[in-house]
Enzyme design. Structure first.
Site, PDB file in Angstrom:
ATOM      1  N   ASN A  47       4.032 -13.132  -1.461  1.00 64.91           N
ATOM      2  CA  ASN A  47       2.758 -12.676  -0.887  1.00 64.91           C
ATOM      3  C   ASN A  47       1.806 -13.838  -0.616  1.00 64.91           C
ATOM      4  OD1 ASN A  47       0.616 -10.912  -0.118  1.00 64.91           O
ATOM      5  ND2 ASN A  47      -0.180 -10.916  -2.212  1.00 64.91           N
ATOM      6  N   HIS A  60      -1.394  -6.686   0.873  1.00 66.09           N
ATOM      7  CA  HIS A  60      -1.918  -6.071   2.100  1.00 66.09           C
ATOM      8  C   HIS A  60      -0.815  -5.932   3.149  1.00 66.09           C
ATOM      9  CE1 HIS A  60      -5.798  -7.336   0.468  1.00 66.09           C
ATOM     10  NE2 HIS A  60      -6.414  -6.691   1.424  1.00 66.09           N
TER      11      HIS A  60
END
Lengths: 318, 318
Positions: free
Chosen positions: A195, A163
């Site tokens: 991440n 994201h």
């Protein structure tokens, strides 16, 4: 096996173009010293879906869904877009406005150029009504099919769908959280060690700034930085994944502006490499001068800031 | 010596940022396993010119000079822009209109995304009043200084400043020819064997089409195509040159549409690798399905064409 599948797809793609195209293809093979065959294949592979553009080439910022009377605060209202983009658009290419963030999409690399968010203590507050496990990764059909990334591009690539606008930043409504799962908001990120770890630390840190500032503005995106190789020349090199050749950025940036209650603005800029980073590395190690990110990204961030209001950059008075 | 100069510039750049930045820089060196130092240098080198954006982030299509009553046909009049862009803009990022062509500039790579031209027998006719030797390569100051390419970037790089809108296509006025020498219209091209040879053959061929068609529309630009490497993964890799990291494209495309006197449209699409090509290679070898270029470039070409008018693609009836 993957390789075999690829070869099959290339063969099918070529055949689909009929004998004329096949003739050119054979001719090209003879000249494979000129247009290397693998490149030719990569180019021709896309001929699987021939056809002409169906979509207008550029769309202005529009809500992804049509607002209804009851539902208007769940779509990108003009006033919410103005709030998020208060300090200017870094660029205007393929801009998309979602319910709680705005992005510009890089149709060549199938990842965003930049994603803009506006955070407050309220927008990130714990909300039992919002369930992240109900969110699904999905393509945004407002992007022309030629330029969409698909879940299949990421599958078995070894990279996370990372994201840019973090799901945890958008907790006022289920739809706000849902929208962050559009693949237009994703870029391939190393999972373990990046991440799910140090990059998440930076996202968490960004949220904590809502305790210091009533308004926090965040711009996040990918970078493709050159490296000097042994021949003394500089090269940009990055992997691409899946049939749609989704770019794996070498780095990611995050530019944060906190607005104080007396209208002073304080900026922080971070660049992190898309690789495993030790959890004990302080985030300040990744602070960089904001203009170095602007030059590398080809974007101008917070362009409409009044310089007199900007009192700190990376913790230092200016 | 170049290397020495680079090191000096990096050192000066770092020093200019003062002791705070130096502290971060030292800290970063300790963690040089995380953000490789060479990349950090490349990022920080840009701190030579600190300061905040001076320019608006995006400009609409505007003439480079203000038209005067006597001079109006030497600037990009709205009607001339409409003529050139009759079949649609491939994208709208950093569009610049010059006196006889229109382009979109890639601020990250410091080369164009696309350059659009409209050729007629008259616009390419020999004209003694136009002297190419009077033209000078120069940056376009309407592009923010962070994102301009400079003559110094190309100097001693081994690459030509390759015109996208060819000078030979714009012979009606000296200014039309002059404008093609803006560095916004250039990309680094292999000189001998490409820019001065096979690529020029393609440009010459494009001009000959004005004998067949009253109107010829041409869109030209760079590509950065992936290659599969020995590890089975696909990578995009390209050199960048000079202090401004100007991208050296792996390939160039040219999409041509000829409009017949009875309003039929015939399209040809070419992709050539940015490398030495033997002079006896037929141009047809480089023909590709137009949509393969669209997918690779992230652009939609001739989007506003009425499909019923389009009767041929790459010489084949559709």
């Amino acid at each position: 096996m993957n390789k075999h599948l690829l070869t099959t797809l290339v063969a099918v793609g070529s055949a689909a173009f009929g004998s004329y195209h096949y003739g050119i293809y054979k001719e090209r093979q003879k000249h494979s010293d000129i247009l290397p065959l693998k490149q030719a294949e990569l180019l021709h592979k896309h001929s699987q879906k021939p056809g002409f553009p169906l979509f207008a080439s550029v769309s202005a910022a529009v809500p992804a869904t049509t607002p209804t009377a009851q539902d208007v605060n769940l779509t990108a209202t003009p006033s919410r877009v103005s709030e998020i983009m208060k300090f200017g658009f870094p660029s205007l290419d393929s801009v998309r406005s979602y319910s709680d963030f705005v992005l510009s999409y890089d149709r060549r690399n199938r990842v965003p150029y930049w994603v803009f968010e506006h955070l407050t203590a309220e927008s990130i507050a714990k909300n039992e009504a919002v369930d992240r496990s109900k969110c699904e990764f999905r393509p945004d059909d407002s992007i022309h099919p030629y330029f969409q990334s698909q879940n299949s591009d990421y599958r078995r690539s070894g990279f996370d769908r990372g994201h840019m606008a973090a799901a945890g930043n958008h907790k006022r409504h289920q739809k706000h959280c849902d929208d962050t799962f559009y693949l237009t908001n994703m870029a391939p990120q190393v999972g373990q060690g990046f991440n799910r770890d140090s990059w998440e630390r930076l996202e968490y840190y960004t949220r904590t700034l809502t305790k210091t500032y009533p308004n926090v503005y965040v711009c996040t995106g990918p970078l493709y930085l050159p490296r000097q190789e042994d021949d003394g020349k500089k090269y940009v090199k990055y992997q691409v994944i899946g049939n749609n050749n989704v770019a794996v950025p070498t780095h990611f940036y995050k530019i944060i502006v906190g607005e104080t209650s007396d209208n002073r603005l304080e900026m922080e800029a971070y660049v992190m490499p898309n690789q495993v980073i030790s959890d004990d590395t302080p985030l300040t190690v990744f602070q960089v001068p904001p203009e170095s990110v602007e030059r590398a990204a080809g974007l101008l961030f917070f362009d409409r800031i009044n310089k007199k209001q900007l009192t700190k950059i990376n913790g230092k008075k200016v």
